[in-house]
Every structure is written in structure tokens, then in C-alpha cells.
Scaffold this motif. Sequence first.
Motif, PDB file in Angstrom:
ATOM      1  N   LEU A 109       0.826  -1.207   0.000  1.00  0.00           N
ATOM      2  CA  LEU A 109       0.000   0.000   0.000  1.00  0.00           C
ATOM      3  C   LEU A 109       0.864   1.263   0.000  1.00  0.00           C
ATOM      4  O   LEU A 109       0.530   2.259  -0.657  1.00  0.00           O
ATOM      5  CB  LEU A 109      -0.938   0.007   1.212  1.00  0.00           C
ATOM      6  N   ARG A 110       1.982   1.232   0.718  1.00  0.00           N
ATOM      7  CA  ARG A 110       2.898   2.379   0.712  1.00  0.00           C
ATOM      8  C   ARG A 110       3.454   2.626  -0.689  1.00  0.00           C
ATOM      9  O   ARG A 110       3.551   3.779  -1.130  1.00  0.00           O
ATOM     10  CB  ARG A 110       4.048   2.136   1.686  1.00  0.00           C
ATOM     11  N   ASP A 111       3.824   1.529  -1.338  1.00  0.00           N
ATOM     12  CA  ASP A 111       4.338   1.660  -2.706  1.00  0.00           C
ATOM     13  C   ASP A 111       3.273   2.249  -3.625  1.00  0.00           C
ATOM     14  O   ASP A 111       3.558   3.136  -4.436  1.00  0.00           O
ATOM     15  CB  ASP A 111       4.801   0.299  -3.248  1.00  0.00           C
ATOM     16  N   GLU A 112       2.045   1.755  -3.498  1.00  0.00           N
ATOM     17  CA  GLU A 112       0.959   2.274  -4.327  1.00  0.00           C
ATOM     18  C   GLU A 112       0.696   3.748  -4.024  1.00  0.00           C
ATOM     19  O   GLU A 112       0.472   4.553  -4.936  1.00  0.00           O
ATOM     20  CB  GLU A 112      -0.324   1.462  -4.102  1.00  0.00           C
ATOM     21  N   LEU A 113       0.727   4.105  -2.748  1.00  0.00           N
ATOM     22  CA  LEU A 113       0.510   5.501  -2.367  1.00  0.00           C
ATOM     23  C   LEU A 113       1.612   6.386  -2.928  1.00  0.00           C
ATOM     24  O   LEU A 113       1.343   7.480  -3.449  1.00  0.00           O
ATOM     25  CB  LEU A 113       0.446   5.624  -0.846  1.00  0.00           C
ATOM     26  N   SER A 114       2.837   5.911  -2.857  1.00  0.00           N
ATOM     27  CA  SER A 114       3.953   6.677  -3.399  1.00  0.00           C
ATOM     28  C   SER A 114       3.781   6.874  -4.904  1.00  0.00           C
ATOM     29  O   SER A 114       3.986   7.981  -5.422  1.00  0.00           O
ATOM     30  CB  SER A 114       5.253   5.944  -3.093  1.00  0.00           C
ATOM     31  N   ASP A 115       3.416   5.796  -5.607  1.00  0.00           N
ATOM     32  CA  ASP A 115       3.169   5.906  -7.056  1.00  0.00           C
ATOM     33  C   ASP A 115       2.040   6.889  -7.343  1.00  0.00           C
ATOM     34  O   ASP A 115       2.120   7.711  -8.274  1.00  0.00           O
ATOM     35  CB  ASP A 115       2.825   4.534  -7.647  1.00  0.00           C
ATOM     36  N   THR A 116       0.987   6.811  -6.538  1.00  0.00           N
ATOM     37  CA  THR A 116      -0.153   7.714  -6.731  1.00  0.00           C
ATOM     38  C   THR A 116       0.270   9.161  -6.499  1.00  0.00           C
ATOM     39  O   THR A 116      -0.114  10.069  -7.263  1.00  0.00           O
ATOM     40  CB  THR A 116      -1.299   7.326  -5.768  1.00  0.00           C
ATOM     41  N   GLN A 117       1.082   9.398  -5.476  1.00  0.00           N
ATOM     42  CA  GLN A 117       1.549  10.758  -5.199  1.00  0.00           C
ATOM     43  C   GLN A 117       2.409  11.278  -6.355  1.00  0.00           C
ATOM     44  O   GLN A 117       2.299  12.449  -6.739  1.00  0.00           O
ATOM     45  CB  GLN A 117       2.338  10.792  -3.889  1.00  0.00           C
ATOM     46  N   GLU A 118       3.253  10.418  -6.887  1.00  0.00           N
ATOM     47  CA  GLU A 118       4.078  10.837  -8.029  1.00  0.00           C
ATOM     48  C   GLU A 118       3.196  11.169  -9.227  1.00  0.00           C
ATOM     49  O   GLU A 118       3.429  12.155  -9.940  1.00  0.00           O
ATOM     50  CB  GLU A 118       5.067   9.734  -8.396  1.00  0.00           C
ATOM     51  N   THR A 119       2.165  10.349  -9.444  1.00  0.00           N
ATOM     52  CA  THR A 119       1.245  10.605 -10.562  1.00  0.00           C
ATOM     53  C   THR A 119       0.511  11.926 -10.346  1.00  0.00           C
ATOM     54  O   THR A 119       0.365  12.740 -11.281  1.00  0.00           O
ATOM     55  CB  THR A 119       0.226   9.450 -10.684  1.00  0.00           C
ATOM     56  N   VAL A 120       0.054  12.181  -9.136  1.00  0.00           N
ATOM     57  CA  VAL A 120      -0.639  13.437  -8.823  1.00  0.00           C
ATOM     58  C   VAL A 120       0.315  14.611  -9.023  1.00  0.00           C
ATOM     59  O   VAL A 120      -0.069  15.647  -9.603  1.00  0.00           O
ATOM     60  CB  VAL A 120      -1.198  13.403  -7.379  1.00  0.00           C
ATOM     61  N   ASP A 121       1.548  14.463  -8.582  1.00  0.00           N
ATOM     62  CA  ASP A 121       2.532  15.531  -8.766  1.00  0.00           C
ATOM     63  C   ASP A 121       2.746  15.810 -10.255  1.00  0.00           C
ATOM     64  O   ASP A 121       2.787  16.975 -10.685  1.00  0.00           O
ATOM     65  CB  ASP A 121       3.863  15.165  -8.108  1.00  0.00           C
ATOM     66  N   LEU A 122       2.880  14.767 -11.025  1.00  0.00           N
ATOM     67  CA  LEU A 122       3.092  14.926 -12.474  1.00  0.00           C
ATOM     68  C   LEU A 122       1.883  15.594 -13.120  1.00  0.00           C
ATOM     69  O   LEU A 122       2.037  16.543 -13.905  1.00  0.00           O
ATOM     70  CB  LEU A 122       3.366  13.559 -13.112  1.00  0.00           C
ATOM     71  N   LEU A 123       0.697  15.101 -12.778  1.00  0.00           N
ATOM     72  CA  LEU A 123      -0.518  15.689 -13.363  1.00  0.00           C
ATOM     73  C   LEU A 123      -0.697  17.137 -12.935  1.00  0.00           C
ATOM     74  O   LEU A 123      -1.109  17.992 -13.734  1.00  0.00           O
ATOM     75  CB  LEU A 123      -1.747  14.860 -12.983  1.00  0.00           C
ATOM     76  N   SER A 124      -0.370  17.431 -11.688  1.00  0.00           N
ATOM     77  CA  SER A 124      -0.467  18.819 -11.208  1.00  0.00           C
ATOM     78  C   SER A 124       0.500  19.710 -11.983  1.00  0.00           C
ATOM     79  O   SER A 124       0.153  20.836 -12.385  1.00  0.00           O
ATOM     80  CB  SER A 124      -0.140  18.889  -9.716  1.00  0.00           C
ATOM     81  N   SER A 125       1.695  19.214 -12.187  1.00  0.00           N
ATOM     82  CA  SER A 125       2.693  19.972 -12.934  1.00  0.00           C
ATOM     83  C   SER A 125       2.214  20.217 -14.363  1.00  0.00           C
ATOM     84  O   SER A 125       2.319  21.334 -14.884  1.00  0.00           O
ATOM     85  CB  SER A 125       3.998  19.192 -12.924  1.00  0.00           C
ATOM     86  N   LYS A 126       1.677  19.189 -14.990  1.00  0.00           N
ATOM     87  CA  LYS A 126       1.193  19.337 -16.378  1.00  0.00           C
ATOM     88  C   LYS A 126       0.016  20.297 -16.433  1.00  0.00           C
ATOM     89  O   LYS A 126      -0.091  21.113 -17.360  1.00  0.00           O
ATOM     90  CB  LYS A 126       0.767  17.971 -16.938  1.00  0.00           C
TER      91      LYS A 126
END
Length: 109
Positions: free
Chosen positions: A77-94
Amino acid sequence: MQEMGNQLRTEMQEMGNQLRTEMQEMGNQLRTEMQEMGNQLRTEMYAVESKLEAKIDELKHETNEQFKQLNEKIDHLRDELSDTQETVDLLSSKTLQHERKLRLLSKQS
């Protein structure tokens, strides 16, 4: 009379000795039976104790396995959360980049 009295005393002494002997034998028999019962109880208690220790060890093993599985799930779950946070960061940046472009385009128009 005296002879009869002596004979009675002798018989009473013999009966007394016989009773003492029988009581000692009964006492020895009771001690032996009590020791046997004590040994039997010790054996049964040891068997119960061994079963309990085995059950406790089994429960400890099961508990450790369940904790291990829970830790693995939490790590996943931590790994998934980390991946999700990275995806959110990327989408926010875009999204921010696109908003800047839209603002620039709107200023140019």
C-alpha cells in the motif's frame, strides 16, 4: 483364674501386635498408592503442559505469519501511495503548464 488371666493377656498382646502389623501394612499400602497417584498426576500434568506449550507455539507461529502478511500488505500500500503521489505531482505539474500556456495564449489574443 490366674492362668486364664495370663492366657487372656497373651491373646490380647498377640491381637494388639497383629493389629499394629496390619495397620503398618495398611499405612505402607496407602503411602504406595498415594505415591503412584502422585506420579500419575505428574505425568498427566506434564502431558497437558506439553500440549499447551505446543498450542502456544503454534499460535505464536500463526500470529507471526499474520503480522508478516500484514506488513507485506502495508508495504504494498505504501508503494501504491507513493506511485499515486508521483502521478498526482506529475498531473499537477502538467495542469499548471497547460494553464500557463492558456494564459499566455489568452494574453496574445
